[in-house]
Design a protein around this motif. Structure first.
Motif, PDB file in Angstrom:
ATOM      1  N   ALA A   1       0.834  -1.207   0.000  1.00 17.60           N
ATOM      2  CA  ALA A   1       0.000   0.000   0.000  1.00 17.60           C
ATOM      3  C   ALA A   1       0.865   1.253   0.000  1.00 17.60           C
ATOM      4  CB  ALA A   1      -0.926  -0.006   1.218  1.00 17.60           C
ATOM      5  N   LEU A   2       1.952   1.233   0.751  1.00 14.96           N
ATOM      6  CA  LEU A   2       2.878   2.372   0.759  1.00 14.96           C
ATOM      7  C   LEU A   2       3.431   2.624  -0.640  1.00 14.96           C
ATOM      8  CD1 LEU A   2       4.946   1.781   4.028  1.00 14.96           C
ATOM      9  CD2 LEU A   2       3.774   3.907   3.439  1.00 14.96           C
ATOM     10  N   GLN A   3       3.829   1.552  -1.295  1.00 16.12           N
ATOM     11  CA  GLN A   3       4.392   1.700  -2.637  1.00 16.12           C
ATOM     12  C   GLN A   3       3.340   2.224  -3.615  1.00 16.12           C
ATOM     13  OE1 GLN A   3       5.775  -2.383  -2.890  1.00 16.12           O
ATOM     14  NE2 GLN A   3       7.909  -1.724  -2.803  1.00 16.12           N
ATOM     15  N   HIS A   4       2.129   1.676  -3.520  1.00 12.98           N
ATOM     16  CA  HIS A   4       1.053   2.149  -4.399  1.00 12.98           C
ATOM     17  C   HIS A   4       0.689   3.592  -4.073  1.00 12.98           C
ATOM     18  CE1 HIS A   4      -0.051  -1.288  -6.812  1.00 12.98           C
ATOM     19  NE2 HIS A   4       0.054  -2.080  -5.754  1.00 12.98           N
ATOM     20  N   PHE A   5       0.694   3.913  -2.785  1.00  6.69           N
ATOM     21  CA  PHE A   5       0.283   5.255  -2.365  1.00  6.69           C
ATOM     22  C   PHE A   5       1.235   6.320  -2.902  1.00  6.69           C
ATOM     23  CE2 PHE A   5       0.585   8.806   0.623  1.00  6.69           C
ATOM     24  CZ  PHE A   5      -0.724   9.253   0.590  1.00  6.69           C
ATOM     25  N   SER A   6       2.526   6.071  -2.783  1.00 16.58           N
ATOM     26  CA  SER A   6       3.495   7.089  -3.205  1.00 16.58           C
ATOM     27  C   SER A   6       3.727   7.051  -4.708  1.00 16.58           C
ATOM     28  CB  SER A   6       4.831   6.892  -2.497  1.00 16.58           C
ATOM     29  OG  SER A   6       5.496   5.756  -2.992  1.00 16.58           O
ATOM     30  N   ARG A   7       3.733   5.846  -5.286  1.00 21.50           N
ATOM     31  CA  ARG A   7       4.002   5.677  -6.725  1.00 21.50           C
ATOM     32  C   ARG A   7       5.136   6.610  -7.165  1.00 21.50           C
ATOM     33  NH1 ARG A   7      -0.284   2.917  -9.404  1.00 21.50           N
ATOM     34  NH2 ARG A   7      -2.161   2.749  -8.151  1.00 21.50           N
ATOM     35  N   HIS A   8       6.225   6.576  -6.400  1.00 22.90           N
ATOM     36  CA  HIS A   8       7.317   7.524  -6.621  1.00 22.90           C
ATOM     37  C   HIS A   8       7.922   7.427  -8.014  1.00 22.90           C
ATOM     38  CE1 HIS A   8       9.412   3.812  -5.564  1.00 22.90           C
ATOM     39  NE2 HIS A   8      10.487   4.315  -6.122  1.00 22.90           N
ATOM     40  N   ASP A   9       7.781   6.261  -8.640  1.00 22.10           N
ATOM     41  CA  ASP A   9       8.375   6.076  -9.962  1.00 22.10           C
ATOM     42  C   ASP A   9       7.349   6.246 -11.077  1.00 22.10           C
ATOM     43  OD1 ASP A   9       6.934   3.884  -9.212  1.00 22.10           O
ATOM     44  OD2 ASP A   9       8.298   2.401 -10.072  1.00 22.10           O
TER      45      ASP A   9
ATOM     46  N   ASN B   1     -19.881   1.702 -10.144  1.00 21.82           N
ATOM     47  CA  ASN B   1     -19.151   0.952 -11.173  1.00 21.82           C
ATOM     48  C   ASN B   1     -18.317   1.940 -11.974  1.00 21.82           C
ATOM     49  OD1 ASN B   1     -18.262  -1.026 -12.891  1.00 21.82           O
ATOM     50  ND2 ASN B   1     -20.121  -1.042 -14.137  1.00 21.82           N
ATOM     51  N   LEU B   2     -17.033   2.071 -11.605  1.00 20.73           N
ATOM     52  CA  LEU B   2     -16.179   3.079 -12.234  1.00 20.73           C
ATOM     53  C   LEU B   2     -15.275   2.449 -13.290  1.00 20.73           C
ATOM     54  CD1 LEU B   2     -14.909   5.278  -9.243  1.00 20.73           C
ATOM     55  CD2 LEU B   2     -17.034   5.463 -10.532  1.00 20.73           C
ATOM     56  N   PRO B   3     -15.038   3.182 -14.382  1.00 25.64           N
ATOM     57  CA  PRO B   3     -14.027   2.738 -15.347  1.00 25.64           C
ATOM     58  C   PRO B   3     -12.635   3.118 -14.831  1.00 25.64           C
ATOM     59  CG  PRO B   3     -14.948   4.832 -16.037  1.00 25.64           C
ATOM     60  CD  PRO B   3     -15.694   4.438 -14.789  1.00 25.64           C
ATOM     61  N   LEU B   4     -11.599   2.665 -15.517  1.00 26.49           N
ATOM     62  CA  LEU B   4     -10.255   3.149 -15.212  1.00 26.49           C
ATOM     63  C   LEU B   4     -10.201   4.643 -15.528  1.00 26.49           C
ATOM     64  CD1 LEU B   4      -8.026   0.267 -16.634  1.00 26.49           C
ATOM     65  CD2 LEU B   4      -8.752   0.633 -14.268  1.00 26.49           C
ATOM     66  N   VAL B   5      -9.489   5.394 -14.702  1.00 28.44           N
ATOM     67  CA  VAL B   5      -9.472   6.855 -14.820  1.00 28.44           C
ATOM     68  C   VAL B   5      -8.047   7.325 -15.098  1.00 28.44           C
ATOM     69  CG1 VAL B   5      -9.905   9.034 -13.622  1.00 28.44           C
ATOM     70  CG2 VAL B   5     -11.419   7.075 -13.246  1.00 28.44           C
ATOM     71  N   SER B   6      -7.891   8.200 -16.085  1.00 26.59           N
ATOM     72  CA  SER B   6      -6.574   8.784 -16.386  1.00 26.59           C
ATOM     73  C   SER B   6      -6.262   9.870 -15.367  1.00 26.59           C
ATOM     74  CB  SER B   6      -6.573   9.398 -17.792  1.00 26.59           C
ATOM     75  OG  SER B   6      -6.747   8.393 -18.759  1.00 26.59           O
ATOM     76  N   CYS B   7      -5.148   9.689 -14.648  1.00 24.64           N
ATOM     77  CA  CYS B   7      -4.823  10.665 -13.598  1.00 24.64           C
ATOM     78  C   CYS B   7      -3.358  10.531 -13.193  1.00 24.64           C
ATOM     79  CB  CYS B   7      -5.715  10.466 -12.381  1.00 24.64           C
ATOM     80  SG  CYS B   7      -5.451   8.880 -11.554  1.00 24.64           S
ATOM     81  N   TYR B   8      -2.910  11.488 -12.389  1.00 18.09           N
ATOM     82  CA  TYR B   8      -1.615  11.388 -11.734  1.00 18.09           C
ATOM     83  C   TYR B   8      -1.858  10.664 -10.414  1.00 18.09           C
ATOM     84  CZ  TYR B   8      -0.188  14.865 -15.178  1.00 18.09           C
ATOM     85  OH  TYR B   8       0.067  15.523 -16.348  1.00 18.09           O
ATOM     86  N   ALA B   9      -1.570   9.370 -10.401  1.00 20.58           N
ATOM     87  CA  ALA B   9      -2.033   8.506  -9.309  1.00 20.58           C
ATOM     88  C   ALA B   9      -1.508   8.930  -7.946  1.00 20.58           C
ATOM     89  CB  ALA B   9      -1.630   7.062  -9.602  1.00 20.58           C
ATOM     90  N   SER B  10      -0.211   9.216  -7.843  1.00 16.09           N
ATOM     91  CA  SER B  10       0.351   9.526  -6.528  1.00 16.09           C
ATOM     92  C   SER B  10      -0.259  10.802  -5.968  1.00 16.09           C
ATOM     93  CB  SER B  10       1.869   9.656  -6.611  1.00 16.09           C
ATOM     94  OG  SER B  10       2.234  10.734  -7.442  1.00 16.09           O
ATOM     95  N   GLU B  11      -0.530  11.783  -6.841  1.00 18.45           N
ATOM     96  CA  GLU B  11      -1.093  13.044  -6.361  1.00 18.45           C
ATOM     97  C   GLU B  11      -2.563  12.881  -5.988  1.00 18.45           C
ATOM     98  OE1 GLU B  11       0.114  16.620  -8.308  1.00 18.45           O
ATOM     99  OE2 GLU B  11       1.773  15.610  -9.306  1.00 18.45           O
ATOM    100  N   LEU B  12      -3.289  12.058  -6.745  1.00 16.57           N
ATOM    101  CA  LEU B  12      -4.683  11.799  -6.387  1.00 16.57           C
ATOM    102  C   LEU B  12      -4.752  11.072  -5.039  1.00 16.57           C
ATOM    103  CD1 LEU B  12      -7.526  12.252  -7.455  1.00 16.57           C
ATOM    104  CD2 LEU B  12      -7.420   9.999  -8.504  1.00 16.57           C
ATOM    105  N   ASN B  13      -3.798  10.179  -4.798  1.00 18.23           N
ATOM    106  CA  ASN B  13      -3.740   9.509  -3.497  1.00 18.23           C
ATOM    107  C   ASN B  13      -3.505  10.500  -2.372  1.00 18.23           C
ATOM    108  OD1 ASN B  13      -4.185   6.996  -4.590  1.00 18.23           O
ATOM    109  ND2 ASN B  13      -2.018   6.457  -4.733  1.00 18.23           N
ATOM    110  N   GLN B  14      -2.723  11.551  -2.652  1.00 17.87           N
ATOM    111  CA  GLN B  14      -2.505  12.608  -1.657  1.00 17.87           C
ATOM    112  C   GLN B  14      -3.844  13.259  -1.278  1.00 17.87           C
ATOM    113  OE1 GLN B  14       0.461  14.624  -0.469  1.00 17.87           O
ATOM    114  NE2 GLN B  14       1.423  12.627  -0.617  1.00 17.87           N
ATOM    115  N   VAL B  15      -4.683  13.495  -2.291  1.00 18.70           N
ATOM    116  CA  VAL B  15      -5.992  14.107  -2.031  1.00 18.70           C
ATOM    117  C   VAL B  15      -6.837  13.180  -1.153  1.00 18.70           C
ATOM    118  CG1 VAL B  15      -8.131  14.962  -3.070  1.00 18.70           C
ATOM    119  CG2 VAL B  15      -5.926  15.420  -4.173  1.00 18.70           C
TER     120      VAL B  15
END
Length: 449
Positions: free
Chosen positions: A253-261, A302-316
């Motif tokens: 979860a930490l790795q997914h949350f930060s998605r630093h790469d 029922n959500l589709p895949l969403v185009s986003c900046y994942a790490s920043e959305l996780n911050q929100v």
């Protein structure tokens, strides 16, 4: 001081007087000086003329039938469209003029009849110059405020960027350091479990082959409660498996949350990212001495895949969920948690906790598709937010939390990420005692910039 033609561009003067001779005199006088003049015989005509075309200055007679100059001026000042137009009162020399009232209702000057041409023109030009200076000052104030806002936004963005870099490095290091020993433990538990089974099997064989052990062996078996230990060993191995697995989940979860790469935009599963964020916050959701565990209700669409900046959305997600927990904790501190009832909101919370006689502290996460957007709403049944504060929630460095409890950057950063980076919307609905709901909407697909 006289204004030249380039300075006032044929300024528009509205003259209001119920005496036609006065209108003609003033009109001729001002037209000769290069002004554009319009005339009105009463207050009602004057108000209509202002709505049709806004004058630069109004010369307004005080003593008129039906509606006097004071009443006309009050109506002009009460209307946002005409409130900034300078009003110069005019009156006969022998009239009793209430000068205090003239200024109280919004007049800026007054002149008396009979008119002196130079005086009238000078007073009008003074007001035009003052108005011009006011407009210039307002423009400069606006530009200054815009510069301050831009500076604040730049500071927030810099802080956000630095936080993201630091977070990515920290999480990457932590994940690596934790992964190595926990992989070693988890991997060897399988062998340890098998060794324990083999030893138990050996002990059972001894018991069958030697049903009458020596007194010493009998005493040791009694002291260690051999039968209980054999049964409990299986439970212990199972608990260690589960604990090790939980640690691996947290690291993941930490790795997914930060998605630093993963700095680029990509298509992600919003629910998976939300679940990873909740894993990070499990320690804050658990029961405490002051309150029951915070219940998280997942009302997922029922959500589709969403185009986003994942790490920043996780911050929100992290900011909004932390704020919801803080709101509930603040209610606990004030002895008022769960006093509200959000049944009037779109996503009703609060199942009643009959054991405690209070609503259960709760966070509800609702997701849905709205046209070409996805909506994620996070609601709590905390104390709620006063209306006077809601308009400032997304301002940089503004916080409703006690000193030392908040930086005032969480919602401002969230606003930048959602609105500026993802071209979405973020809003808050709340009232005191009724909890709060933060809703974000982002496009399913991000168009090329």
């Amino acid at each position: 001081m006289h204004l030249n033609q380039t300075n006032y561009h044929k300024k528009n003067i509205l003259v209001v007087d119920d005496t036609p001779d006065n209108l003609r005199l003033l009109s001729a006088m001002l037209t000769a000086q290069g002004f554009e003049v319009r005339k009105a015989l009463n207050g009602k005509m004057a108000l209509t003329a202002c709505q049709m075309a806004l004058p630069d200055v109004i010369l307004l007679d005080i003593n008129m039938p039906d509606m006097d100059g004071y009443q006309v001026c009050q109506q002009l000042k009460a209307d946002d469209k005409t409130s900034d137009v300078p009003v110069i009162f005019i009156s006969a020399l022998d009239d009793i003029v209430d000068k205090v009232k003239a200024f109280d209702v919004g007049g800026v000057d007054y002149i008396t009849k009979p008119f002196h041409g130079a005086e009238v023109v000078l007073r009008i030009e003074n007001q035009i110059n003052l108005r011009l200076l006011q407009v210039q000052l307002q423009e400069k104030n606006f530009l200054l405020q815009q510069a301050i806002d831009d500076l604040k936004a730049s500071q927030v963005q810099q802080i956000q960027n630095e936080k993201m870099v630091a977070l990515g490095q920290l999480v990457a290091g932590l994940a690596h350091e934790i992964n190595n020993p926990i992989s070693f433990i988890y991997g060897n538990l399988q062998y340890a479990g098998q060794y324990v089974k083999d030893l138990v099997k050996l002990i059972e064989a001894y018991q069958q082959e030697y049903p009458k052990p020596t007194p010493k062996i009998q005493q040791i078996a009694k002291d260690i409660d051999l039968n209980f230990m054999i049964k409990d060993l299986q439970n212990l191995i199972g608990a260690m498996y589960r604990g090790s697995n939980r640690i691996q989940e947290i690291v993941l979860a930490l790795q997914h949350f930060s998605r630093h790469d993963e700095a680029e935009m990509k298509r992600v599963n919003i629910h998976e990212d939300m679940e990873n964020t909740l894993v990070m916050l499990q320690h804050r959701l658990r029961e405490t001495a002051d309150r029951p565990a915070i219940v998280v209700v997942k009302d997922y669409g029922n959500l589709p895949l969403v185009s986003c900046y994942a790490s920043e959305l996780n911050q929100v997600f992290m900011h909004l969920l932390n704020n919801a927990i803080d709101a509930i904790e603040e209610g606990v501190g004030n002895g008022e948690w769960g006093v509200g009832n959000l049944s009037s909101t779109p996503y009703s919370l609060l199942p009643f906790d009959y054991a405690h006689g209070k609503p259960t502290p709760q966070i509800r996460i609702h997701t849905e598709v709205t046209l070409n957007m996805v909506k994620i709403a996070i609601a709590d049944n905390g104390l709620g937010i006063e209306e006077s504060l809601r308009s400032r929630l997304f301002d940089p460095f503004f916080t409703t939390k006690p000193v030392g409890k908040g930086s005032g950057l969480g919602l401002s950063i969230s606003y930048q990420i959602i609105v500026q980076k993802h071209r979405g919307n973020i809003s808050c609905t709340s009232s005191v005692g009724q909890g709060a709901e933060f809703a974000i909407e982002i496009p399913i697909e991000q168009s090329e910039r």
